[in-house]
Write a protein that holds these residues in place. Sequence first.
Motif, PDB file in Angstrom:
ATOM      1  N   GLU A 165       0.827  -1.213   0.000  1.00  0.00           N
ATOM      2  CA  GLU A 165       0.000   0.000   0.000  1.00  0.00           C
ATOM      3  C   GLU A 165       0.857   1.256   0.000  1.00  0.00           C
ATOM      4  OE1 GLU A 165      -3.342  -0.308   2.927  1.00  0.00           O
ATOM      5  OE2 GLU A 165      -2.268  -2.137   3.484  1.00  0.00           O
ATOM      6  N   GLY A 166       1.603   1.456   1.085  1.00  0.00           N
ATOM      7  CA  GLY A 166       2.391   2.669   1.188  1.00  0.00           C
ATOM      8  C   GLY A 166       3.414   2.637   2.298  1.00  0.00           C
ATOM      9  N   PHE A 167       4.376   3.538   2.171  1.00  0.00           N
ATOM     10  CA  PHE A 167       5.452   3.732   3.147  1.00  0.00           C
ATOM     11  C   PHE A 167       5.489   5.229   3.433  1.00  0.00           C
ATOM     12  CE2 PHE A 167       9.661   5.315   3.977  1.00  0.00           C
ATOM     13  CZ  PHE A 167      10.288   4.383   4.771  1.00  0.00           C
ATOM     14  N   GLY A 168       5.582   5.596   4.717  1.00  0.00           N
ATOM     15  CA  GLY A 168       5.586   7.036   4.943  1.00  0.00           C
ATOM     16  C   GLY A 168       6.019   7.496   6.313  1.00  0.00           C
ATOM     17  N   TYR A 169       6.222   8.807   6.368  1.00  0.00           N
ATOM     18  CA  TYR A 169       6.636   9.504   7.585  1.00  0.00           C
ATOM     19  C   TYR A 169       5.584  10.538   7.975  1.00  0.00           C
ATOM     20  CZ  TYR A 169      11.372   8.020   6.104  1.00  0.00           C
ATOM     21  OH  TYR A 169      12.478   7.317   5.699  1.00  0.00           O
ATOM     22  N   GLY A 170       5.670  10.952   9.236  1.00  0.00           N
ATOM     23  CA  GLY A 170       4.873  12.081   9.672  1.00  0.00           C
ATOM     24  C   GLY A 170       3.549  11.705  10.291  1.00  0.00           C
ATOM     25  N   ILE A 171       2.477  12.235   9.716  1.00  0.00           N
ATOM     26  CA  ILE A 171       1.147  12.160  10.316  1.00  0.00           C
ATOM     27  C   ILE A 171       0.633  10.733  10.476  1.00  0.00           C
ATOM     28  CG2 ILE A 171      -1.271  12.691   9.833  1.00  0.00           C
ATOM     29  CD1 ILE A 171      -0.207  15.397   8.708  1.00  0.00           C
ATOM     30  N   PHE A 172       0.869   9.864   9.488  1.00  0.00           N
ATOM     31  CA  PHE A 172       0.273   8.523   9.572  1.00  0.00           C
ATOM     32  C   PHE A 172       0.889   7.633  10.651  1.00  0.00           C
ATOM     33  CE2 PHE A 172      -3.311   7.285   7.074  1.00  0.00           C
ATOM     34  CZ  PHE A 172      -3.568   8.445   6.358  1.00  0.00           C
ATOM     35  N   PRO A 173       2.205   7.623  10.821  1.00  0.00           N
ATOM     36  CA  PRO A 173       2.733   6.860  11.961  1.00  0.00           C
ATOM     37  C   PRO A 173       2.188   7.369  13.299  1.00  0.00           C
ATOM     38  CG  PRO A 173       4.494   7.380  10.435  1.00  0.00           C
ATOM     39  CD  PRO A 173       3.279   8.127   9.963  1.00  0.00           C
ATOM     40  N   ARG A 174       1.998   8.698  13.416  1.00  0.00           N
ATOM     41  CA  ARG A 174       1.414   9.257  14.640  1.00  0.00           C
ATOM     42  C   ARG A 174      -0.020   8.774  14.816  1.00  0.00           C
ATOM     43  NH1 ARG A 174       2.412  14.002  17.390  1.00  0.00           N
ATOM     44  NH2 ARG A 174       4.580  13.458  16.949  1.00  0.00           N
ATOM     45  N   LEU A 175      -0.791   8.727  13.727  1.00  0.00           N
ATOM     46  CA  LEU A 175      -2.163   8.217  13.798  1.00  0.00           C
ATOM     47  C   LEU A 175      -2.181   6.778  14.308  1.00  0.00           C
ATOM     48  CD1 LEU A 175      -5.230   8.404  13.144  1.00  0.00           C
ATOM     49  CD2 LEU A 175      -4.664   7.637  10.827  1.00  0.00           C
ATOM     50  N   MET A 176      -1.283   5.952  13.798  1.00  0.00           N
ATOM     51  CA  MET A 176      -1.220   4.548  14.232  1.00  0.00           C
ATOM     52  C   MET A 176      -0.912   4.447  15.725  1.00  0.00           C
ATOM     53  SD  MET A 176       0.832   2.801  11.094  1.00  0.00           S
ATOM     54  CE  MET A 176       0.061   2.590   9.488  1.00  0.00           C
ATOM     55  N   ASN A 190       1.641   3.040  -3.447  1.00  0.00           N
ATOM     56  CA  ASN A 190       1.470   2.112  -4.558  1.00  0.00           C
ATOM     57  C   ASN A 190       0.014   2.035  -4.993  1.00  0.00           C
ATOM     58  OD1 ASN A 190       2.435   0.133  -6.411  1.00  0.00           O
ATOM     59  ND2 ASN A 190       1.736  -1.501  -5.062  1.00  0.00           N
ATOM     60  N   ILE A 191      -0.893   2.438  -4.098  1.00  0.00           N
ATOM     61  CA  ILE A 191      -2.329   2.428  -4.396  1.00  0.00           C
ATOM     62  C   ILE A 191      -2.930   3.795  -4.075  1.00  0.00           C
ATOM     63  CG2 ILE A 191      -2.538  -0.059  -4.005  1.00  0.00           C
ATOM     64  CD1 ILE A 191      -3.773   0.562  -1.291  1.00  0.00           C
ATOM     65  N   SER A 217      -4.729   8.870  -8.894  1.00  0.00           N
ATOM     66  CA  SER A 217      -4.321   8.309 -10.179  1.00  0.00           C
ATOM     67  C   SER A 217      -3.354   7.132 -10.035  1.00  0.00           C
ATOM     68  CB  SER A 217      -3.665   9.396 -11.045  1.00  0.00           C
ATOM     69  OG  SER A 217      -2.504   9.888 -10.429  1.00  0.00           O
ATOM     70  N   ALA A 218      -3.078   6.703  -8.797  1.00  0.00           N
ATOM     71  CA  ALA A 218      -2.131   5.600  -8.578  1.00  0.00           C
ATOM     72  C   ALA A 218      -2.663   4.299  -9.174  1.00  0.00           C
ATOM     73  CB  ALA A 218      -1.869   5.421  -7.084  1.00  0.00           C
ATOM     74  N   ASP A 219      -1.784   3.596  -9.856  1.00  0.00           N
ATOM     75  CA  ASP A 219      -2.106   2.300 -10.462  1.00  0.00           C
ATOM     76  C   ASP A 219      -1.089   1.295  -9.930  1.00  0.00           C
ATOM     77  OD1 ASP A 219      -2.309   0.033 -12.026  1.00  0.00           O
ATOM     78  OD2 ASP A 219      -2.440   1.102 -13.927  1.00  0.00           O
ATOM     79  N   PRO A 220      -1.523   0.293  -9.140  1.00  0.00           N
ATOM     80  CA  PRO A 220      -0.566  -0.636  -8.515  1.00  0.00           C
ATOM     81  C   PRO A 220       0.138  -1.567  -9.487  1.00  0.00           C
ATOM     82  CG  PRO A 220      -2.820  -1.355  -8.115  1.00  0.00           C
ATOM     83  CD  PRO A 220      -2.916  -0.013  -8.762  1.00  0.00           C
ATOM     84  N   GLY A 221      -0.195  -1.477 -10.776  1.00  0.00           N
ATOM     85  CA  GLY A 221       0.453  -2.357 -11.747  1.00  0.00           C
ATOM     86  C   GLY A 221       1.176  -1.624 -12.865  1.00  0.00           C
TER      87      GLY A 221
END
Length: 303
Positions: free
Chosen positions: A133-144, A201-202, A214-218
């Motif tokens: 799905e995705g890899f990231g920094y910032g707001i989303f790790p804090r949400l988790m 990726n999605i 507009s992300a297309d995983p393929g």
Amino acid sequence: MKNTNLLHNPTAGDNDFSEKELVKLIEAEGFKCEYSSVKEEGWDEFKTETDFLIIAGGDGTVRRVAKALMKRKRLDKQYPVALLPHGTANNIATALQITGEAKEIAKTWHNEHLQPFDIGKIYGLGDDRFFLEGFGYGIFPRLMKVMGKMEEEIGDSVEEKLKAALAVLYDIVLNYEAKECKIKADGVEHSGKYLMVEVMNIRSIGPNLVLAPSADPGDGELEVVLIPETQRAKFEAFILSQINGGDEKFKFTTIRAKNIELLWEGKDLHIDDERIKLEGPTEISIEIQPKMMHFLITEPELQ
């Protein structure tokens, strides 16, 4: 008659299907079905005669199966994957346009239309890491982190969980301190101070939040979504719209790339639904690995 192996997470989402109901539904479509619970030992010992795997669960279950498939040797049999989504967010199924009643989804498997699915390979964290799905920094790790502490307070239904996550996310965006991130995407620098950097990726992550429409995983490329301090108010409005059931679309700065280098000044990051705390800022590189999985989907002209 096709041989299938049902990989079921009995604790996913609203637990809307039992083992017997799922097997009965699949066999009613004319498929042979062998059942495995992903909570039990030996679920990943796939048989050669199996034609395709069926995952009944959410995004976490899809990732767990993907991890087992990634460990297989190239010369081993590769299995297409069908989805019966019944997790909380189901971002992967949504990206593949797999929606609706389970009985109707199962009918589409006769079409045998395969959608390639890339993965993002991660270097710099020691282990063999990847994301769907995705890899990231910032707001989303804090949400988790916050949601992990609230688990018993947010209700049992999928709707309650998603709404709670959006409400927490809104509060985080109001107060989160932007951090410096050095970014190179296919050799071009995009460094700056950001609230969030997401390599996707999605289309969506977390509580069905569409950040890269507009992300297309393929398609053999990743999308890097950047939200700088200057777009805080715009991001706040976007989340508030989601909470209130609005359909407003916001375009954030997005870069398409195959190879990405990152250095975030903070210590928290996420890989799909896993939050990771580092000892300090770490140089990480990501590369797209095309067509590592194939999913059974409805033929495009029938969607």
